[in-house]
Design an enzyme around this catalytic site. Structure first.
Site, PDB file in Angstrom:
ATOM      1  N   SER A 147       0.879  -1.182   0.000  1.00 36.32           N
ATOM      2  CA  SER A 147       0.000   0.000   0.000  1.00 36.32           C
ATOM      3  C   SER A 147       0.907   1.220   0.000  1.00 36.32           C
ATOM      4  CB  SER A 147      -0.860   0.010   1.261  1.00 36.32           C
ATOM      5  OG  SER A 147      -1.459   1.275   1.444  1.00 36.32           O
ATOM      6  N   TYR A 160      -1.239  -0.706  10.312  1.00 39.44           N
ATOM      7  CA  TYR A 160      -1.454  -1.145   8.922  1.00 39.44           C
ATOM      8  C   TYR A 160      -0.261  -0.727   8.063  1.00 39.44           C
ATOM      9  CZ  TYR A 160      -3.565  -1.304   4.236  1.00 39.44           C
ATOM     10  OH  TYR A 160      -3.815  -1.547   2.907  1.00 39.44           O
TER      11      TYR A 160
HETATM   12  N1  NAD Z   1      -8.812  -0.980  -1.072  1.00 40.84           N
HETATM   13  C1  NAD Z   1      -7.800  -0.127  -1.092  1.00 40.84           C
HETATM   14  O1  NAD Z   1      -8.001   1.079  -1.311  1.00 40.84           O
HETATM   15  C2  NAD Z   1      -6.389  -0.642  -0.885  1.00 40.84           C
HETATM   16  C3  NAD Z   1      -5.335   0.270  -0.992  1.00 40.84           C
HETATM   17  C4  NAD Z   1      -4.028  -0.194  -0.803  1.00 40.84           C
HETATM   18  C5  NAD Z   1      -3.799  -1.532  -0.545  1.00 40.84           C
HETATM   19  N2  NAD Z   1      -4.838  -2.400  -0.432  1.00 40.84           N
HETATM   20  C6  NAD Z   1      -4.538  -3.818  -0.153  1.00 40.84           C
HETATM   21  O2  NAD Z   1      -5.153  -4.625  -1.137  1.00 40.84           O
HETATM   22  C7  NAD Z   1      -5.437  -5.914  -0.604  1.00 40.84           C
HETATM   23  C8  NAD Z   1      -6.886  -6.282  -0.899  1.00 40.84           C
HETATM   24  O3  NAD Z   1      -7.746  -5.381  -0.213  1.00 40.84           O
HETATM   25  P1  NAD Z   1      -9.238  -5.066  -0.659  1.00 40.84           P
HETATM   26  O4  NAD Z   1      -9.418  -3.601  -0.552  1.00 40.84           O
HETATM   27  O5  NAD Z   1      -9.568  -5.757  -1.910  1.00 40.84           O
HETATM   28  O6  NAD Z   1     -10.031  -5.700   0.584  1.00 40.84           O
HETATM   29  P2  NAD Z   1     -11.213  -6.766   0.659  1.00 40.84           P
HETATM   30  O7  NAD Z   1     -11.624  -6.764   2.095  1.00 40.84           O
HETATM   31  O8  NAD Z   1     -12.250  -6.510  -0.387  1.00 40.84           O
HETATM   32  O9  NAD Z   1     -10.481  -8.151   0.289  1.00 40.84           O
HETATM   33  C9  NAD Z   1      -9.601  -8.795   1.179  1.00 40.84           C
HETATM   34  C10 NAD Z   1      -9.833 -10.298   1.077  1.00 40.84           C
HETATM   35  O10 NAD Z   1      -8.906 -10.952   1.964  1.00 40.84           O
HETATM   36  C11 NAD Z   1      -9.600 -12.011   2.608  1.00 40.84           C
HETATM   37  N3  NAD Z   1      -8.953 -12.349   3.876  1.00 40.84           N
HETATM   38  C12 NAD Z   1      -8.915 -11.614   5.015  1.00 40.84           C
HETATM   39  N4  NAD Z   1      -8.263 -12.292   5.971  1.00 40.84           N
HETATM   40  C13 NAD Z   1      -7.873 -13.471   5.438  1.00 40.84           C
HETATM   41  C14 NAD Z   1      -7.149 -14.583   5.923  1.00 40.84           C
HETATM   42  N5  NAD Z   1      -6.712 -14.639   7.199  1.00 40.84           N
HETATM   43  N6  NAD Z   1      -6.911 -15.622   5.091  1.00 40.84           N
HETATM   44  C15 NAD Z   1      -7.362 -15.590   3.797  1.00 40.84           C
HETATM   45  N7  NAD Z   1      -8.056 -14.566   3.284  1.00 40.84           N
HETATM   46  C16 NAD Z   1      -8.307 -13.511   4.099  1.00 40.84           C
HETATM   47  C17 NAD Z   1     -11.012 -11.487   2.795  1.00 40.84           C
HETATM   48  O11 NAD Z   1     -11.964 -12.532   3.012  1.00 40.84           O
HETATM   49  C18 NAD Z   1     -11.252 -10.734   1.493  1.00 40.84           C
HETATM   50  O12 NAD Z   1     -11.823 -11.570   0.495  1.00 40.84           O
HETATM   51  C19 NAD Z   1      -5.111  -5.837   0.886  1.00 40.84           C
HETATM   52  O13 NAD Z   1      -3.833  -6.392   1.124  1.00 40.84           O
HETATM   53  C20 NAD Z   1      -5.101  -4.344   1.156  1.00 40.84           C
HETATM   54  O14 NAD Z   1      -4.307  -4.001   2.256  1.00 40.84           O
HETATM   55  C21 NAD Z   1      -6.142  -1.984  -0.591  1.00 40.84           C
END
Ligand code: NAD
Length: 266
Positions: A147, A160
């Site tokens: 991120s 985080y």
């Molecule tokens: N959404 C944003 O703006 C953003 C920005 C920067 C980075 N990210 C990163 O992108 C990645 C995806 O995030 P997202 O926004 O799609 O979130 P999201 O919540 O939509 O998806 C995350 C997924 O991870 C799964 N998960 C959580 N804990 C788990 C575990 N212990 N074992 C297996 N699966 C597990 C959840 O069930 C979910 O399907 C993350 O690493 C997040 O930190 C997101």
């Protein structure tokens, strides 16, 4: 879109957290490029709905669960060519709740352990189990979803940010260890993206408190904060990951690609 120029036909990929949000788009991009994708997630209901892929339930914080998921992938498809460490969680928390109004939004040991387990230990366990296979194959790509918070820090999201900074350090170090086995390791650092399941009501309330604004006040004028003037599309991350997983990026390793519309550069 036909992504045949990436030539991922028949490659075997694991996408953790692939049931929703960014992971789902990464899965889509890889499937559209011809890869065989294993979606591994805790969320069985949504994971099983992911078209064109094979679902394996997995908790990335649990070594037995991760080892079984990787073994199942090899049993099904014979190799692990691409690992995308995408599963992640984010609980906005202040280091110190100076106002003292919402002690639940001050970083507790439990919150700390939860975020470190999923965001930092998870990528380690998945990379270790997958790299054992990749070393035998003398090829592979590991992509860690970090991120911009891990590059820049983020108010109200220190833990985080720290987990994502750790993932960026893993990327640098693993690239140095694994390059000799023809394994590339890259991280991707998204900025502000379209809403995913991460941004729940509870998330927005916590983040607003840590920033001293109302939930409505969280919406900012992107034309001022992001040079491209908009939030990122999830598909833009999917496309980037497909490219990084392909031989088209064969000389890129040990680095982090920032994808934030120019908001940050890392
Ligand atoms: N959404 C944003 O703006 C953003 C920005 C920067 C980075 N990210 C990163 O992108 C990645 C995806 O995030 P997202 O926004 O799609 O979130 P999201 O919540 O939509 O998806 C995350 C997924 O991870 C799964 N998960 C959580 N804990 C788990 C575990 N212990 N074992 C297996 N699966 C597990 C959840 O069930 C979910 O399907 C993350 O690493 C997040 O930190 C997101």
């Amino acid at each position: 879109m036909n992504n045949s120029w990436l030539d991922l036909e028949g490659k075997v990929a694991i996408v953790t957290g692939g049931a929703s949000g960014i992971g789902l788009q990464i899965k889509e991009g890889l499937v559209n490029s011809g890869a065989k994708v294993v979606v591994s997630d805790l969320n069985v209901e949504e994971g099983q709905q992911a078209d064109g892929s094979y679902f394996v339930k997995c908790d990335v914080t649990n070594k037995v669960s991760v080892d079984n998921m990787v073994a199942k992938t090899v049993e099904l498809f014979g190799s692990v060519d691409i690992l995308v460490n995408n599963a992640g969680v984010n609980l906005p928390r202040l280091l110190v709740d100076v106002q003292g109004e919402k002690p639940e939004y001050e970083l507790s040991e439990k919150d700390f352990d939860f975020m470190v387990a999923v965001n930092q230990k998870g990528p380690y366990l998945c990379a270790q189990a997958s790299a054992r296979e990749m070393v035998k194959q003398n090829k592979g790509v590991i992509i860690n979803i970090a991120s911009e918070a891990g590059q820049e820090g983020s108010a109200g999201q220190s833990c985080y940010s720290a987990t994502k900074g750790a993932v960026i350090s893993f990327t640098r170090a693993w690239a140095k260890e694994l390059g000799k086995y023809n394994i590339r390791v890259i991280s991707v650092a998204p900025g502000i993206m379209e809403t995913t399941e991460m941004r729940t009501g509870a998330y927005n309330e916590a983040l607003a408190y840590t920033r001293g604004v109302t939930v409505d006040g969280l919406a900012s004028d992107y034309s001022k904060s992001i040079p491209l003037g908009r939030e990122g599309k999830l598909k833009e991350i999917g496309d980037l990951v497909s490219y990084l997983a392909s031989h088209r990026s064969s000389y890129i390793t040990g680095t982090t690609v920032n994808i934030s519309g120019g908001k940050s550069r890392g």
